[in-house]
Design a protein around this motif. Structure first.
Motif, short mmCIF file in Angstrom:
data_model
loop_
_atom_site.label_atom_id
_atom_site.label_comp_id
_atom_site.label_asym_id
_atom_site.label_seq_id
_atom_site.Cartn_x
_atom_site.Cartn_y
_atom_site.Cartn_z
N MET A 29 0.81 -1.21 0.00
CA MET A 29 0.00 0.00 0.00
C MET A 29 0.85 1.27 0.00
O MET A 29 0.38 2.33 -0.36
CB MET A 29 -0.92 0.00 1.21
N ARG A 30 2.10 1.15 0.37
CA ARG A 30 2.96 2.33 0.42
C ARG A 30 3.02 3.01 -0.94
O ARG A 30 2.95 4.24 -1.03
CB ARG A 30 4.36 1.92 0.87
N HIS A 31 3.13 2.21 -2.01
CA HIS A 31 3.24 2.81 -3.33
C HIS A 31 1.95 3.52 -3.73
O HIS A 31 1.97 4.52 -4.43
CB HIS A 31 3.59 1.75 -4.36
N LEU A 32 0.80 2.99 -3.30
CA LEU A 32 -0.46 3.66 -3.61
C LEU A 32 -0.49 5.04 -2.99
O LEU A 32 -0.96 6.01 -3.59
CB LEU A 32 -1.63 2.82 -3.09
N LYS B 187 15.96 9.24 -11.48
CA LYS B 187 16.59 10.55 -11.36
C LYS B 187 15.46 11.55 -11.12
O LYS B 187 14.38 11.43 -11.67
CB LYS B 187 17.33 10.92 -12.65
N GLU B 188 15.70 12.52 -10.29
CA GLU B 188 14.70 13.55 -10.00
C GLU B 188 13.40 12.92 -9.52
O GLU B 188 12.30 13.37 -9.88
CB GLU B 188 14.46 14.40 -11.26
N ALA B 189 13.50 11.85 -8.73
CA ALA B 189 12.35 11.22 -8.08
C ALA B 189 11.34 10.64 -9.06
O ALA B 189 10.17 10.51 -8.76
CB ALA B 189 11.64 12.20 -7.14
N LYS B 190 11.77 10.26 -10.27
CA LYS B 190 10.83 9.69 -11.22
C LYS B 190 11.07 8.20 -11.37
O LYS B 190 12.19 7.72 -11.39
CB LYS B 190 10.95 10.37 -12.59
N ASN C 93 7.49 13.45 -15.78
CA ASN C 93 8.12 12.49 -14.87
C ASN C 93 7.05 11.99 -13.92
O ASN C 93 6.44 12.78 -13.19
CB ASN C 93 9.26 13.17 -14.10
N LEU C 94 6.84 10.69 -13.92
CA LEU C 94 5.73 10.09 -13.20
C LEU C 94 6.20 9.06 -12.18
O LEU C 94 7.23 8.42 -12.39
CB LEU C 94 4.77 9.41 -14.17
N LEU C 95 5.44 8.87 -11.14
CA LEU C 95 5.62 7.81 -10.15
C LEU C 95 6.86 8.03 -9.29
O LEU C 95 7.76 8.80 -9.63
CB LEU C 95 5.67 6.43 -10.79
N ASP C 96 6.94 7.30 -8.20
CA ASP C 96 8.11 7.39 -7.34
C ASP C 96 8.71 6.03 -7.07
O ASP C 96 9.67 5.92 -6.33
CB ASP C 96 7.72 8.05 -6.00
N TYR C 97 8.17 4.97 -7.66
CA TYR C 97 8.73 3.64 -7.43
C TYR C 97 9.49 3.16 -8.66
O TYR C 97 9.03 3.35 -9.79
CB TYR C 97 7.65 2.64 -7.02
N LYS C 98 10.63 2.57 -8.43
CA LYS C 98 11.42 2.07 -9.53
C LYS C 98 10.87 0.73 -10.00
O LYS C 98 10.06 0.09 -9.32
CB LYS C 98 12.88 1.90 -9.10
N ASN D 266 -6.47 0.26 -23.50
CA ASN D 266 -6.58 1.54 -22.78
C ASN D 266 -6.18 1.46 -21.31
O ASN D 266 -6.61 2.28 -20.50
CB ASN D 266 -7.99 2.11 -22.90
N TYR D 267 -5.36 0.48 -20.98
CA TYR D 267 -4.77 0.40 -19.65
C TYR D 267 -3.25 0.31 -19.77
O TYR D 267 -2.73 -0.33 -20.69
CB TYR D 267 -5.27 -0.82 -18.88
N LEU D 268 -2.56 0.94 -18.83
CA LEU D 268 -1.12 0.79 -18.72
C LEU D 268 -0.83 -0.02 -17.46
O LEU D 268 -1.29 0.34 -16.37
CB LEU D 268 -0.43 2.15 -18.65
N TYR D 269 -0.08 -1.09 -17.62
CA TYR D 269 0.32 -1.96 -16.52
C TYR D 269 1.78 -1.67 -16.21
O TYR D 269 2.62 -1.64 -17.12
CB TYR D 269 0.15 -3.43 -16.88
N SER D 270 2.09 -1.46 -14.94
CA SER D 270 3.43 -1.06 -14.52
C SER D 270 3.84 -1.85 -13.28
O SER D 270 3.06 -1.96 -12.33
CB SER D 270 3.44 0.44 -14.20
N SER D 271 5.06 -2.39 -13.29
CA SER D 271 5.51 -3.18 -12.14
C SER D 271 6.55 -2.43 -11.32
O SER D 271 7.39 -1.70 -11.85
CB SER D 271 6.09 -4.52 -12.59
N SER D 272 6.47 -2.62 -10.01
CA SER D 272 7.57 -2.31 -9.11
C SER D 272 8.36 -3.60 -8.97
O SER D 272 8.12 -4.57 -9.69
CB SER D 272 7.04 -1.83 -7.76
N ASN D 273 9.27 -3.67 -8.03
CA ASN D 273 10.00 -4.92 -7.82
C ASN D 273 9.24 -5.91 -6.95
O ASN D 273 9.70 -7.04 -6.73
CB ASN D 273 11.38 -4.64 -7.21
N THR D 274 8.07 -5.50 -6.45
CA THR D 274 7.29 -6.41 -5.60
C THR D 274 5.85 -6.56 -6.04
O THR D 274 5.11 -7.36 -5.47
CB THR D 274 7.29 -5.91 -4.14
N GLY D 275 5.41 -5.80 -7.04
CA GLY D 275 4.02 -5.89 -7.43
C GLY D 275 3.73 -5.25 -8.77
O GLY D 275 4.63 -4.78 -9.46
N VAL D 276 2.44 -5.24 -9.14
CA VAL D 276 2.00 -4.71 -10.43
C VAL D 276 0.80 -3.79 -10.23
O VAL D 276 -0.13 -4.13 -9.49
CB VAL D 276 1.63 -5.83 -11.41
N TYR D 277 0.81 -2.63 -10.90
CA TYR D 277 -0.25 -1.65 -10.84
C TYR D 277 -0.88 -1.48 -12.22
O TYR D 277 -0.24 -1.73 -13.25
CB TYR D 277 0.31 -0.29 -10.38
#
Length: 410
Positions: A1-4, A64-67, A86-91, A100-111
């Motif tokens: 939930m932190r990333h949300l 870089k620059e928190a993106k 520049n979007l998001l704060d998780y690498k 019409n959806y964009l799926y994006s993963s962090s190192n622990t999950g998918v949004y």
């Protein structure tokens, strides 16, 4: 939930973008093709996705620059990329656009993010968290993703352990308990929130680390590129010489199905013997075969090339030989070939490789790898196809995005 909660922090730092499609003169491509630079100094640029309008979303593994993601787009409709957000704060690494959806993963999950008619994210502050709780322990932790046409999401989980040995020994653990949560591909649903391992299906196992994967719409199959293991001559000098360790094992492409097992950590593929060989931790000596029930690779490549991107070409801009074939972004170099940091190509026919692989785009390193005179400049990582049939290549060392187009006679 932190990333949300934190997703909104990096929302939309928009800046003027100097777009001139600078020719990438150092990049070597076949006759009739051209390579240009679309973006540079973007940070550790990993995988890419391109909208139907030509906007480019790029995941950033080293922000870089928190993106954690960059969006390059045409702000005034003149056909040129002239703005950046520049979007998001998780690498992370994984990114896919579908329906019409964009799926994006962090190192622990998918949004998942909703896109409007222009390809812009509408819910940047409140993405849907589809998958959470995936293992990430500092090594091979990127989560690459792919989608099929039946509402399924495929997520790779690499192993943080190279060989699955008993601590302090060279003896392999059997069965390898790591395979319960890493070393494979898991399947989840695209329309269900907060899924964990228990909600998903371990679609395929025995895959040490997968960064490049793509859904082949021609055969309706998932293909993946596996990074081969190392540590042969260091631990088993009686069976492997240092030279053998530079040439083994092969980097491998697999066509997966539910329940597939590629054999890691028990076997590896030897491209010279053209056999699955029992790993030394499990009683192998470099000659004993094993993994009779494990998958055979669809294609094999020289050791240590590091295949990080896979793209099946579905456009019509490129000549016929490239259509439905596989482009591969190689992120490393082969000591055997003294080549690397390049984009390869494998022709396909009827959903299967139909010929040997070849180098398609070369010299991203910017130096002669046989006689290097300085550091490597660029490392290809991700691949994406644009609406006009051009392909894009990302570089996670220099933070560059290249566009490769065909202008020759068709």
């Amino acid at each position: 939930m932190r990333h949300l909660l934190m997703a909104a922090v990096g929302v939309s730092l928009m800046s003027a973008y100097n777009y001139d499609e600078t020719p990438a003169l150092a990049i070597k491509v076949p006759a009739g093709f051209s390579a240009t630079i679309i973006g540079s100094d973007l940070g550790g640029t990993r995988h890419l996705a391109v909208t139907s309008k030509g906007g480019i979303y790029a995941k950033i593994a080293k922000p870089k620059e928190a993106k954690g993601m960059v969006y390059l787009y045409d702000s005034n409709g003149d056909g040129k990329i002239d703005a950046q957000k520049n979007l998001l704060d998780y690498k992370g690494t994984g990114i896919v656009i579908k329906d019409n959806y964009l799926y994006s993963s962090s190192n622990t999950g998918v949004y998942r993010y909703q896109l409007d008619a222009n390809g812009e994210i509408t819910n940047i502050d409140s993405p849907e968290l589809l998958v959470t709780g995936l293992v990430a322990k500092g090594r091979d932790e990127s989560k690459s993703i792919a989608l099929d046409n039946a509402g399924n999401l495929y997520v790779t989980v690499g192993s943080y352990d190279e060989t699955c040995k008993e601590k302090g020994t060279n003896k392999g653990i059997s069965p390898c308990a790591l395979l319960d949560s890493v070393g494979g591909v898991w399947r989840f649903k695209t329309n269900k929130l907060n899924q964990t391992y228990g909600d998903g299906v371990r679609y395929a196992t025995g895959l040490k680390n997968i960064v490049g994967l793509d859904w082949n719409t021609k055969s309706n199959k998932l293909f993946v590129m596996m990074h081969g293991r190392g540590q042969f001559h260091e631990a088993f000098p009686n069976y492997y010489t240092p030279e053998m360790s530079t040439k083994l094992p092969a980097e491998t492409m697999y066509e997966l199905h539910e329940g597939a097992d590629a054999g890691w950590p028990y076997v590896y593929y030897d491209q010279f013997q053209k056999k699955k060989i029992l790993c030394p931790e499990y009683g192998g000596d470099g000659k004993k075969t094993g993994g009779e029930k494990a998958l055979n690779p669809s294609a094999a490549f020289p050791a240590h090339l590091g295949p990080n991107g896979l793209l099946f070409y579905t456009g019509t801009q490129f000549p016929a030989k490239y259509r439905n074939g596989a482009f591969i972004a190689f992120h490393g170099q082969s000591p055997e070939l003294k080549k690397g940091y390049m984009v390869g190509f494998v022709p396909f026919k009827n959903g299967k490789p139909s010929g040997p692989w070849e180098i398609f785009a070369d010299n991203f390193a910017g130096i002669d790898l046989a006689k290097p005179t300085g550091p490597v400049q660029h490392r290809p990582c991700g691949l994406a196809q644009g609406p006009d049939g051009s392909i894009y290549v990302s570089d996670d060392l220099g933070g560059t995005i290249y566009k490769i187009s065909y202008k020759g006679a068709k």
